[in-house]
Design an enzyme around this catalytic site. Structure first.
Site, PDB file in Angstrom:
ATOM      1  N   SER A  73     -14.305   1.978  12.684  1.00 44.31           N
ATOM      2  CA  SER A  73     -15.408   1.039  12.441  1.00 44.31           C
ATOM      3  C   SER A  73     -15.343  -0.125  13.426  1.00 44.31           C
ATOM      4  CB  SER A  73     -15.388   0.545  10.991  1.00 44.31           C
ATOM      5  OG  SER A  73     -14.097   0.128  10.634  1.00 44.31           O
ATOM      6  N   ARG A  77      -3.393   8.820  16.115  1.00 39.20           N
ATOM      7  CA  ARG A  77      -3.918   9.123  14.790  1.00 39.20           C
ATOM      8  C   ARG A  77      -4.714  10.425  14.913  1.00 39.20           C
ATOM      9  NH1 ARG A  77      -0.966   5.427  14.054  1.00 39.20           N
ATOM     10  NH2 ARG A  77      -1.235   3.588  12.716  1.00 39.20           N
ATOM     11  N   TYR A  88       0.847  -1.216   0.000  1.00 44.66           N
ATOM     12  CA  TYR A  88       0.000   0.000   0.000  1.00 44.66           C
ATOM     13  C   TYR A  88       0.871   1.251   0.000  1.00 44.66           C
ATOM     14  CZ  TYR A  88      -3.775   3.169   1.515  1.00 44.66           C
ATOM     15  OH  TYR A  88      -4.693   4.194   1.613  1.00 44.66           O
ATOM     16  N   ASP A  89       1.804   1.318   0.973  1.00 43.46           N
ATOM     17  CA  ASP A  89       2.612   2.542   1.120  1.00 43.46           C
ATOM     18  C   ASP A  89       3.455   2.812  -0.127  1.00 43.46           C
ATOM     19  OD1 ASP A  89       1.604   1.950   3.610  1.00 43.46           O
ATOM     20  OD2 ASP A  89       3.462   2.278   4.707  1.00 43.46           O
TER      21      ASP A  89
HETATM   22  P1  NAD Z   1     -12.693   1.897   0.283  1.00 38.66           P
HETATM   23  O1  NAD Z   1     -12.051   0.558   0.360  1.00 38.66           O
HETATM   24  O2  NAD Z   1     -14.057   2.049   0.861  1.00 38.66           O
HETATM   25  O3  NAD Z   1     -12.769   2.410  -1.225  1.00 38.66           O
HETATM   26  C1  NAD Z   1     -11.904   1.963  -2.239  1.00 38.66           C
HETATM   27  C2  NAD Z   1     -12.743   1.648  -3.457  1.00 38.66           C
HETATM   28  O4  NAD Z   1     -11.865   1.256  -4.530  1.00 38.66           O
HETATM   29  C3  NAD Z   1     -13.690   0.478  -3.223  1.00 38.66           C
HETATM   30  O5  NAD Z   1     -14.972   0.786  -3.731  1.00 38.66           O
HETATM   31  C4  NAD Z   1     -13.055  -0.662  -4.007  1.00 38.66           C
HETATM   32  O6  NAD Z   1     -13.986  -1.645  -4.438  1.00 38.66           O
HETATM   33  C5  NAD Z   1     -12.378   0.083  -5.133  1.00 38.66           C
HETATM   34  N1  NAD Z   1     -11.244  -0.641  -5.718  1.00 38.66           N
HETATM   35  C6  NAD Z   1     -10.196  -1.206  -5.073  1.00 38.66           C
HETATM   36  N2  NAD Z   1      -9.348  -1.758  -5.960  1.00 38.66           N
HETATM   37  C7  NAD Z   1      -9.872  -1.510  -7.185  1.00 38.66           C
HETATM   38  C8  NAD Z   1      -9.460  -1.844  -8.500  1.00 38.66           C
HETATM   39  N3  NAD Z   1      -8.314  -2.522  -8.743  1.00 38.66           N
HETATM   40  N4  NAD Z   1     -10.239  -1.447  -9.539  1.00 38.66           N
HETATM   41  C9  NAD Z   1     -11.395  -0.762  -9.321  1.00 38.66           C
HETATM   42  N5  NAD Z   1     -11.843  -0.440  -8.092  1.00 38.66           N
HETATM   43  C10 NAD Z   1     -11.084  -0.817  -7.041  1.00 38.66           C
HETATM   44  O7  NAD Z   1     -11.683   2.926   0.955  1.00 38.66           O
HETATM   45  P2  NAD Z   1     -11.814   4.481   1.255  1.00 38.66           P
HETATM   46  O8  NAD Z   1     -11.520   4.666   2.678  1.00 38.66           O
HETATM   47  O9  NAD Z   1     -13.067   5.000   0.678  1.00 38.66           O
HETATM   48  O10 NAD Z   1     -10.567   5.038   0.438  1.00 38.66           O
HETATM   49  C11 NAD Z   1     -10.720   5.667  -0.831  1.00 38.66           C
HETATM   50  C12 NAD Z   1      -9.359   6.140  -1.318  1.00 38.66           C
HETATM   51  O11 NAD Z   1      -8.818   7.095  -0.387  1.00 38.66           O
HETATM   52  C13 NAD Z   1      -8.322   5.026  -1.448  1.00 38.66           C
HETATM   53  O12 NAD Z   1      -7.548   5.240  -2.599  1.00 38.66           O
HETATM   54  C14 NAD Z   1      -7.470   5.179  -0.207  1.00 38.66           C
HETATM   55  O13 NAD Z   1      -6.156   4.730  -0.412  1.00 38.66           O
HETATM   56  C15 NAD Z   1      -7.529   6.678   0.027  1.00 38.66           C
HETATM   57  N6  NAD Z   1      -7.317   6.978   1.447  1.00 38.66           N
HETATM   58  C16 NAD Z   1      -8.293   6.751   2.369  1.00 38.66           C
HETATM   59  C17 NAD Z   1      -8.048   7.016   3.704  1.00 38.66           C
HETATM   60  C18 NAD Z   1      -9.089   6.812   4.762  1.00 38.66           C
HETATM   61  O14 NAD Z   1      -8.788   7.032   5.951  1.00 38.66           O
HETATM   62  N7  NAD Z   1     -10.310   6.425   4.463  1.00 38.66           N
HETATM   63  C19 NAD Z   1      -6.796   7.509   4.111  1.00 38.66           C
HETATM   64  C20 NAD Z   1      -5.809   7.689   3.136  1.00 38.66           C
HETATM   65  C21 NAD Z   1      -6.083   7.445   1.801  1.00 38.66           C
HETATM   66  N1  UDP Z   2      -6.199  -0.385  15.785  1.00 38.71           N
HETATM   67  C1  UDP Z   2      -6.608  -0.864  17.027  1.00 38.71           C
HETATM   68  N2  UDP Z   2      -7.694  -1.681  17.070  1.00 38.71           N
HETATM   69  C2  UDP Z   2      -8.396  -2.040  15.969  1.00 38.71           C
HETATM   70  C3  UDP Z   2      -7.979  -1.537  14.704  1.00 38.71           C
HETATM   71  C4  UDP Z   2      -6.870  -0.714  14.653  1.00 38.71           C
HETATM   72  O1  UDP Z   2      -5.998  -0.561  18.052  1.00 38.71           O
HETATM   73  O2  UDP Z   2      -9.383  -2.787  16.102  1.00 38.71           O
HETATM   74  C5  UDP Z   2      -5.054   0.543  15.730  1.00 38.71           C
HETATM   75  C6  UDP Z   2      -3.996   0.245  14.671  1.00 38.71           C
HETATM   76  O3  UDP Z   2      -3.026  -0.648  15.177  1.00 38.71           O
HETATM   77  C7  UDP Z   2      -3.441   1.629  14.411  1.00 38.71           C
HETATM   78  C8  UDP Z   2      -4.631   2.567  14.620  1.00 38.71           C
HETATM   79  O4  UDP Z   2      -5.576   1.828  15.390  1.00 38.71           O
HETATM   80  O5  UDP Z   2      -2.446   1.948  15.363  1.00 38.71           O
HETATM   81  C9  UDP Z   2      -5.277   2.997  13.317  1.00 38.71           C
HETATM   82  O6  UDP Z   2      -5.504   1.835  12.569  1.00 38.71           O
HETATM   83  P1  UDP Z   2      -6.311   1.851  11.192  1.00 38.71           P
HETATM   84  O7  UDP Z   2      -6.256   0.465  10.643  1.00 38.71           O
HETATM   85  O8  UDP Z   2      -7.638   2.472  11.398  1.00 38.71           O
HETATM   86  O9  UDP Z   2      -5.513   2.866  10.262  1.00 38.71           O
HETATM   87  P2  UDP Z   2      -3.965   3.019   9.884  1.00 38.71           P
HETATM   88  O10 UDP Z   2      -3.124   2.111  10.743  1.00 38.71           O
HETATM   89  O11 UDP Z   2      -3.902   2.653   8.456  1.00 38.71           O
HETATM   90  O12 UDP Z   2      -3.691   4.436  10.172  1.00 38.71           O
END
Ligand code: NAD
Ligand code: UDP
Length: 365
Positions: A208, A230, A164-165
């Site tokens: 969630s 966070r 991912y990163d």
């Molecule tokens: P999400 O998983 O709900 O949404 C991602 C969407 O992309 C889903 O609908 C999934 O089905 C679709 N998808 C995944 N792979 C695909 C592929 N190969 N082809 C077509 N569709 C594909 O996640 P989200 O939280 O809504 O995140 C949306 C975007 O924002 C992502 O790119 C994520 O990396 C970025 N983002 C989100 C957060 C956050 O905290 N929610 C933080 C940083 C970045």
């Molecule tokens: N985390 C937790 N309990 C859970 C899910 C996540 O303590 O049930 C922690 C996780 O280890 C991280 C932080 O909450 O330190 C945020 O996690 P999340 O997966 O939401 O996002 P990200 O790590 O990608 O920022």
């Protein structure tokens, strides 16, 4: 379901999207579906393209009769289907929750690299403006705090989060190469932890998980000692930031952090949700995932200066809306409609005790 869940909090700022043709890749996801709603509300014609890997048709079901909206099923790693010409392309396609993006790490990497390349080529062919949903994960486990866009990050390139990163870092590289080589009009949003209605109960991220566990009266899982931090941004604020970034007439000339600077520990979040739901759930400790960042807070000076943007929704208010939404989503049966006493019927919260491919990547604390 949740058709206008964020509508009340969205400020209607203008009509830059009027009549424009907009593609939202990842449009059936949590953030993507709210973005689709916001674009339609401002007069755009929108195509949501999604593979439904983590997104859901339910998130867009309320748009079934919307003539300015179309939903296309496709995976961005493959050739894109025949589509109309677009003025704007938002790329949000990518699983964002650690257990989901680690379940098939090769596909996650290819989604960010090959998928982003396909969409960039499409933007170039159409002469469209392109916005990439990047992430605070490009900073890895940061040694600079808060994180400014000029910080290059501290990412383990071979660990379980790397798909991912590093995928998102490579996507940024591609985006800025298209800007340099092809003069494409690009924007990159580095999104920090965002939460709100339409997250999946089995998403696996902390908000969630904690909310669903609290509502179900199940043990609340804290990974590690809960002292990692966070900064949580409500989805309506984030979508407003994405729209402003896309609307801006001139390129910002680099990435822009979008997130809420209010930083807290995971333990503090758990305390807050526990109080707000009046749950009787106990807290259980689980091993800290490998390479879990210890501290995270966005410096949003650039977003303030360039976009006039800052989050407006306080955490308590955003959590209230999120808790209310999950309470409906997981539908506790009558008569146990009391926070903390209900049981899940439909979707279930992600259970870190159940073995998944993602769990295999987790090491000891
Ligand atoms: P999400 O998983 O709900 O949404 C991602 C969407 O992309 C889903 O609908 C999934 O089905 C679709 N998808 C995944 N792979 C695909 C592929 N190969 N082809 C077509 N569709 C594909 O996640 P989200 O939280 O809504 O995140 C949306 C975007 O924002 C992502 O790119 C994520 O990396 C970025 N983002 C989100 C957060 C956050 O905290 N929610 C933080 C940083 C970045
Ligand atoms: N985390 C937790 N309990 C859970 C899910 C996540 O303590 O049930 C922690 C996780 O280890 C991280 C932080 O909450 O330190 C945020 O996690 P999340 O997966 O939401 O996002 P990200 O790590 O990608 O920022």
């Amino acid at each position: 379901m949740g058709g206008r869940a964020l509508g009340d909090q969205m400020e209607d700022r203008g009509t830059d999207q009027d009549g424009r043709h907009v593609l939202v890749a990842g449009g059936a996801g949590f953030i993507g579906s709210h973005l689709v709603d916001a674009l339609l509300a401002r007069g755009a014609r929108v195509v949501a393209l999604d593979s439904f890997l983590t997104g859901r048709r339910d998130n867009l079901a309320h748009l079934a009769r919307e003539p300015r909206f179309e939903l296309v099923e496709a995976d961005v790693t493959g050739p894109l289907p025949v589509l109309p010409r677009f003025d704007r392309i938002f790329n949000l396609a990518c699983a964002a929750s650690p257990p989901h993006y680690q379940a098939d790490p090769m596909h996650t990497m290819m989604t960010s690299v090959v998928g982003t390349h396909h969409l960039l080529e499409r933007a170039q062919a159409d002469g469209a403006r392109f916005l990439q949903a990047s992430t605070s994960e490009v900073y890895g486990d940061p040694e600079v705090h808060p994180q400014t866009e000029s910080y290059w990050g501290n990412v383990n390139p071979t660990g379980p989060r790397a798909c991912y990163d590093e995928g998102k870092r490579s996507a940024e590289t591609l985006v800025f190469d298209f800007e340099r080589v092809h003069r494409l009009d690009v924007r990159v949003a580095r999104i920090f932890n965002t939460y709100g209605p339409r997250m999946r109960a089995d998403d696996g991220r902390v908000v969630s998980n904690v909310v669903c566990q609290a509502l179900a009266g199940e043990p609340i899982t804290v990974y590690g000692n809960g002292e990692q931090t966070r900064s949580f941004c409500y989805a309506a604020d984030l979508v407003d930031g994405l729209m402003r970034l896309m609307d801006r007439e001139t390129s910002p000339g680099g990435p822009v952090n979008l997130g809420n600077p209010r930083e807290m520990t995971v333990a503090e979040l758990v305390d807050l949700v526990t109080r707000m739901t009046c749950t009787r759930s106990a807290v259980v400790r689980r091993p800290l995932p490998v390479d879990d960042p210890q501290r995270r807070r966005p410096d949003i000076t650039r977003a303030r200066d360039l976009l006039g943007w800052a989050p407006q929704v306080p955490l308590e208010q955003g959590l209230e809306a999120t808790i209310a939404w999950f309470a409906k989503e997981i539908r506790p049966p009558e008569p146990a409609a009391v926070p903390g006493l209900g049981r899940f019927v439909g979707s279930r919260p992600f259970q870190p005790t159940e073995p998944t491919v993602g769990d295999l990547a987790r090491g000891p604390t």
